[in-house]
Design a protein around this motif. Structure first.
Motif, PDB file in Angstrom:
ATOM      1  N   PHE C 132       0.839  -1.198   0.000  1.00 40.04           N
ATOM      2  CA  PHE C 132       0.000   0.000   0.000  1.00 40.04           C
ATOM      3  C   PHE C 132       0.880   1.257   0.000  1.00 40.04           C
ATOM      4  O   PHE C 132       0.464   2.305   0.472  1.00 40.04           O
ATOM      5  N   ALA C 134       2.325   3.280  -2.348  1.00 41.51           N
ATOM      6  CA  ALA C 134       2.445   4.280  -3.405  1.00 41.51           C
ATOM      7  C   ALA C 134       2.304   5.705  -2.881  1.00 41.51           C
ATOM      8  O   ALA C 134       2.974   6.619  -3.338  1.00 41.51           O
ATOM      9  N   ARG C 135       1.460   5.899  -1.895  1.00 43.68           N
ATOM     10  CA  ARG C 135       1.191   7.247  -1.405  1.00 43.68           C
ATOM     11  C   ARG C 135       2.381   7.879  -0.679  1.00 43.68           C
ATOM     12  O   ARG C 135       2.335   9.048  -0.325  1.00 43.68           O
ATOM     13  N   HIS C 136       3.433   7.107  -0.398  1.00 44.88           N
ATOM     14  CA  HIS C 136       4.585   7.666   0.307  1.00 44.88           C
ATOM     15  C   HIS C 136       5.762   7.956  -0.621  1.00 44.88           C
ATOM     16  O   HIS C 136       6.815   8.355  -0.145  1.00 44.88           O
ATOM     17  N   VAL C 137       5.620   7.690  -1.925  1.00 42.38           N
ATOM     18  CA  VAL C 137       6.743   7.938  -2.845  1.00 42.38           C
ATOM     19  C   VAL C 137       6.291   8.804  -4.015  1.00 42.38           C
ATOM     20  O   VAL C 137       5.113   8.871  -4.352  1.00 42.38           O
ATOM     21  N   HIS C 138       7.276   9.417  -4.631  1.00 40.72           N
ATOM     22  CA  HIS C 138       6.983  10.252  -5.802  1.00 40.72           C
ATOM     23  C   HIS C 138       6.318   9.379  -6.877  1.00 40.72           C
ATOM     24  O   HIS C 138       6.752   8.258  -7.109  1.00 40.72           O
ATOM     25  N   PRO C 139       5.277   9.905  -7.522  1.00 40.34           N
ATOM     26  CA  PRO C 139       4.570   9.054  -8.495  1.00 40.34           C
ATOM     27  C   PRO C 139       5.454   8.524  -9.618  1.00 40.34           C
ATOM     28  O   PRO C 139       5.143   7.469 -10.182  1.00 40.34           O
ATOM     29  N   ILE C 141       8.018   6.913  -9.420  1.00 41.63           N
ATOM     30  CA  ILE C 141       8.568   5.604  -9.121  1.00 41.63           C
ATOM     31  C   ILE C 141       7.567   4.695  -8.415  1.00 41.63           C
ATOM     32  O   ILE C 141       7.948   3.649  -7.883  1.00 41.63           O
ATOM     33  N   ALA C 142       6.297   5.079  -8.450  1.00 44.30           N
ATOM     34  CA  ALA C 142       5.291   4.248  -7.784  1.00 44.30           C
ATOM     35  C   ALA C 142       5.278   2.839  -8.377  1.00 44.30           C
ATOM     36  O   ALA C 142       5.154   1.839  -7.663  1.00 44.30           O
ATOM     37  N   SER C 294       7.799   1.401   1.627  1.00 44.00           N
ATOM     38  CA  SER C 294       8.125   2.547   0.779  1.00 44.00           C
ATOM     39  C   SER C 294       9.156   3.466   1.416  1.00 44.00           C
ATOM     40  O   SER C 294       9.882   4.162   0.726  1.00 44.00           O
ATOM     41  N   SER C 295       9.234   3.466   2.755  1.00 42.88           N
ATOM     42  CA  SER C 295      10.211   4.331   3.416  1.00 42.88           C
ATOM     43  C   SER C 295      11.505   3.602   3.717  1.00 42.88           C
ATOM     44  O   SER C 295      12.376   4.144   4.399  1.00 42.88           O
TER      45      SER C 295
END
Lengths: 332, 332, 332, 332, 332, 332
Positions: C132, C134-139, C141-142, C294-295
């Motif tokens: 889940f 995607a919302r924590h990275v630049h689009p 590189i989603a 993502s982090s």
């Protein structure tokens, strides 16, 4: 609060509650015909608030010979330093030697509770605290516990016996059991309102069946102006009461126009959590504190003879002679 | 020990020691004409030894309707796990709802003390332990404390009331006060021997005025065969009792031919120190334990309704319906 | 999953994304007429799972001269040790020197994410995990993020671009926004069921307006057999999702006959919390993991020249000559 | 730096990079004919520097209806507090609901990098810092990384794409690869000087083959006045760059008359090491920072609906209605 | 090593080095005409290796009356437990009372050093260690230090006086001073080779002016087969000697064909660093250890009288009578 | 104290105590005909008090050529910073190169001891400290130890050789051995008084056989006005000397009229315990410190050549040329 009138029980006066070796000591001294005027000092093992001294004085008043006694003490509720002498008795040893166990025990439990209560009160910066600790102690001392909590600064207590002791009304809301027995929080709150005398504040417990914010709005809508407070007591399994929850309930109540309904918080409350709530800006109107006060460690007191017939003595490790303490007041 | 016969006090039966909100709940339910058969489960917040259940059963026997009650419980002295249900009551709610405070309080204090006693007993690996804790608790519960200590495995206790409760002789030696009042340890020991009945063991406290090893030899020489033990209670100001001191007293007594004189140790004894003594090979014959047992934190118990008229219910955070626990025995 | 076909972007091929000093190096070497066959080794700074090597191979396939190149590498998804060489390139230096930045960067990000995903998957012991993050990275590189998460063992991902890359259906439930926009969880769930194609599982998010357990029962009653799962995503302000909450929702669903409805958990999930849930016996049927994957810190890779025209070389601190690694496979 | 012109990619605009559940939400709302004017607030999970808001505004400008939108935001590069609202959008929900993933992701990555860069810049107290982080991130975001680093206060960056984005010259020295390919540091430095345009500063990397102090003197003697700096990048295997090494190189350069040659330090530089260098008095003229900036954890952002058609709403755990924040500026 | 012949110095024999109170004690006893046969036991405060007992025995042999003495002791180099008696003297007290200071002092320093040396030797698992500690101790005891280091297992020592004491050749390489005085490592190495007798191993110190790896190759090329070892002694300002540096020097020497040249490591070496080197696989052929051995804390010894004229005695805190220790051997 | 006259021993002058590599260096330089004027700087590894420099100057005065030498140094007893140069020698290298080992060793041991002594003196805030450390060091350096302790601020020392070195009377009381040999503390004290010259203070050791307080009164009564002090040296087995014990002995002496008898404390005394005693208000009149001073780690010193024939040089890691230090005084 009014100062209660303590009455030593028969078990204490007869020496039943004493350590056997004090009973034996008195017996030996009697056989030996020894009854020296002895000075005993009672000192505390750690800093805190002194409590129980009124109950001790009631005991001493019964047993010390009126014409041959001197008693100095700190006042009920005074702060005491580590190792400070809080009580000094000068009288024939046979008149009081039997009661060393009871004297130390009364002070230990009462001072432990009062000290813990004072920590909560200090943390709460004026927000009232109700003692909810009766359920964590043996019922024989529930009253003494709540007395000590009130000496420590609590605004009220939940036990009937404690409230009687200090001459106030007991304080409380409603338990989960009432709501479960009636099947719905709103129904239980309406029944509470219906049968309780008008002077009892209407405080509804809002975490039993539904989301606390939702339930708060439901009871507020049901009781209107009559609702005094909601109580949040969310269990740990549901994350406990958090500062954010309190704030959110406040905002939702206010948005619906219920600005006058107060929020009362209980459940594992202690000085650290009180401080965190206040520093997070959580709008609490009252706290219920149970285990932090009732589970406070008794504060050990020790008693030593320092003079026998006017001559300085002491066991090894203690200083012979009277210990100077200008804070002591002559009380008998 | 014989199982004591507990008798609920008038204050408990009248609901005086209850939290006010339970009294109000009963009143509301009566007004509403609601008296459902409700199942309440009492569970513990942490692991330990259950104690107090006999006193609780004595209370329930008085208040539950004989023809409409089911009670399951663990036995006095059984181990309990964290969150384990130790008591289940199924009866009309009005008959017992008022006593939730007392039930939880009795179990909390008694189980806390018994659990602490058991830790000491386990650490002592067979060396007997005497409960010396009465001086750290309010005299109203000195007897219950010593009862719990003995349930936890202690071999004896110092309070007269506690010893009576379990039908044994109280145990004790002599206090520093006797020695100071008489001015010399040897003199006090001789007087003790002279006036005490023969069945009381002669135990001399040897740290009051002189070096413990020197004093031990003096009282041994004075009492000869009659001396049962010496007690070491060296205060912290003098370094406390150390394993090396015990060993040295043993060696010096043995070199002087007093191999039969036992050594009894008291003063700040707890499981950690007991373990250290034993691991250092200190030849201790008995321990007196006070504060570790009497200052044990009460173990919190909580009570929840899980069924109303046979239907599973529960507040948020708890599981609706009966909690399975095959260890529970039907006791009523 | 099918292996995606990676296509290097124009920005990478042109050297736009390179560190300027590599561009300068190539320019200087061209001026000097130097284009030695050089062997570069890429090694990792820490242990983990290698990911991104397929994208790197796609780049190298475009730029290395077909008749003068040797490339060895570990496979996508293989474990790598600290300091292990994962890629070795032997080719004229001018053909690939410009891409050192891109090669290290692709591997760094992808391996960091895949390694974190693998930790969650290992902790979950077979319970499926959906990415889940995607919302924590630049689009930009989603997609690459979700590709790496799936290489790391995730069963699905929420981003459309990531799912496309690996040829699966994207996975997801419903956001709080849908429920808030529609004003009620049950209404939103019914609308979801009405308009979504039948192959999309019906998963209802149950923490928006009401108590999770209450809402779970409401949506289960509304959708009946069609309800696949409820999702718990309780925010930290309300204590987050706890093991006890999951158990309680399960018990309440089961008591109402909804044994088939699954429980899906999201919100700050990481390996430690997954382990805690499983060790507490919380009956979870699926996890959504965002930030932990993502982090994840990129895993640093470094590249060194170890041979120039067949002669061992190295900068200080590194060993001259080829580093033996039998796990490397010749891939080009 | 000039403010770059951001252009949303096709993948973002089409919703490809979105979480699938937003796509589904929009679809359901369309079927239901629901398109309420909704107010969404985006807030940060932790304090730091806001970055990425310009790119977000470029996206919103494309998608929000010109005649029915209100957007408030903090400025690019402003500090933000923990939980502060940094962006508020009021518009028909269907116009922007699909972009929640992209908006949060852009802000998360950019703000994480800018915040880390600012920490380095603060530690360096005026000594310029060059962003060397491109090699640790996927090349698709190398430019955005370097843009954020420069927003955070860096004086330059090594990636060509990043430098282009902000309209400056990329900065860099020479890699070890050039020196190894040419076989000698002096030779490589002379070649660099020969072919590079005059505006490129001559910075020689002096740790490849020989002792750094010895090599610094060799390149200084070879290039004379033209040498701008030496770069120290000693690997960990050789103890890394230490304050003592920097001082020694400075002393040896000065003793040989090269007082004007600057010293540039790279390799694992972070705020703690920068502080240590400065507190030890190491005479550094510039730092290259890679991993500390590029590996910074993205800063999580969350988005919540707080009004629907002018009515305050919120999910549990959040406050209904607009969150007051006087720092927000109306930007659209 | 051969066992050295220790000779007590005049200062020791005359009592000059004694604590004055022992001199006074002897004087008082003489005046009183008291010279009881007394048994003194010397025990150690902590576990370790006993060293110095040979020097103590040489002293006792000089002073105890031949016909009235019994001496028991552990052997030089034996392990001793905490509080173990390592020496027992039974003789007229006046003959030896004066030497308690010297006896304890000899054992304290020697055992401290030997114990530290043994720790290094144990860590090095067979790789020889040379004692380099003379420079950290007063020259009056440099010889005793190196004797103790060799008792502890060192293969050699750098001080001439220490080597003489145990009958071996001193060991050493060349100091930085020689290289600085001659201006170049290769020149200094050639001169060393030219003037030193053939049995002295050629060990070149390679960190003075240039990179260690580069310098190692230079001296190896200059001396060819005659070079025995290179010594790495990199200062902390340059990162110290690391496992990676040792490996790299080894690889570069091997690549150039100098497989027979050994690597000797010095500079802050202690058991922890030895262990780290070996666990990292660093190919070390010998260690020089200085401060860890020479700065070892002396191990305290204490002496107590346990019998006077055959009667058990002891001061408080110690056990009267002989302490059983079957490991003691009769040595006099 | 008067400044002692140090005389270098034959072993030092002959180079016997040197590291062999310095002997070899001198030999090589002689063969090469090299004897450059070299400047050597000696610096300390850690902050502390410089001691031993007088002994070093005595050595240099013997070996440096009168007409070609410059020596700068800090004074004996001056504070020195970490890494500060404390000694600079400029002379033909052959004249002093052999003595680097001895110079560093003298400074290391002496400065370590003086620094530790100073810490005790600082903690004692004016209460005199006697060095009791001779029993923990090899007798060859007992004198140097006590010299350093006195440089560090001690008021006296127990070793005869140390006292002679600085021209004072040695200080001491009586050992346990005297009391045990005589069988009673009072008897031993009376004998001490009988035979010792009047200028020796009467200090009685009071922990051998009886309780310290009791024994203090006994010796005070026996010696009357003549008793100067009692010494408390209670062993750890009996809890060591505590602040409470000191206070109690003081009170009991005072109550019996012996206000002039001082209390001297020894046994494991260190700065931390001194501070604790003083902060607890323990009335100590003097301390005996042994192991804290004598077991102090030697402070490492290192020597580097910084100029050869006037030209700045240095090994890697050190700065070429003279290190500026305005605190250095020209001493030769």
């Amino acid at each position: 609060m009014k100062q209660p009138k303590f009455e030593p029980s028969e078990d204490v006066l007869s020496g039943e509650t004493a350590d056997i070796y004090f009973a034996r000591t008195i017996e030996i001294l009697r056989h030996e015909g020894l009854n020296p005027v002895a000075t005993m000092e009672v000192f505390t093992s750690s800093a805190g608030m002194l409590c129980g001294i009124e109950e001790v004085k009631a005991l001493l008043a019964k047993v010390l010979p009126v014409d041959n006694r001197e008693v100095w003490a700190l006042n009920e509720g005074e702060s005491m330093d580590k190792k400070e002498v809080v009580l000094r008795i000068k009288a024939p040893y046979q008149s009081y030697g039997l009661y060393e166990t009871a004297i130390c025990g009364i002070l230990a439990h009462s001072s432990g509770w009062a000290t813990a209560a004072r920590e909560c009160v200090a943390a709460a910066r004026g927000i009232p605290i109700i003692s909810f600790g009766a359920r964590h102690v043996h019922p024989s001392i529930a009253g003494v516990l709540d007395y000590a909590a009130i000496v420590g600064g609590c605004a009220g207590c939940s036990s009937i016996v404690g409230a009687k002791l200090v001459g106030i009304e007991p304080a409380g809301t409603m338990p989960h059991a009432l709501i479960i027995a009636m099947g719905d929080t709103v129904k239980a709150t309406i029944a509470f309102d219906k049968y309780m005398p008008p002077e009892v504040p209407r405080v509804s417990l809002v975490d039993t069946f539904k989301d606390e914010a939702e339930e708060s709005l439901r009871v507020a809508q049901a009781l209107g102006e009559k609702l005094n407070s909601v109580r949040l007591d969310t269990p740990g399994e549901r994350g406990g009461v958090t500062a954010d929850l309190i704030k959110e309930v406040r905002v939702r109540l206010d948005l619906a126009g219920f600005n006058k309904v107060k929020i009362f918080v209980s459940g594992g409350v202690d000085p650290e959590r009180i401080t965190n709530f206040l520093e997070s800006g959580a709008p609490v109107d009252g706290f219920g504190v149970g285990g932090y006060i009732s589970s406070a460690k008794p504060i050990d007191f020790a008693a030593d003879l320092h003079e026998i017939e006017g001559k300085p003595v002491a066991k090894r490790g203690r200083m012979p002679g009277i210990t100077a303490n200008p804070r002591l007041k002559r009380v008998m």
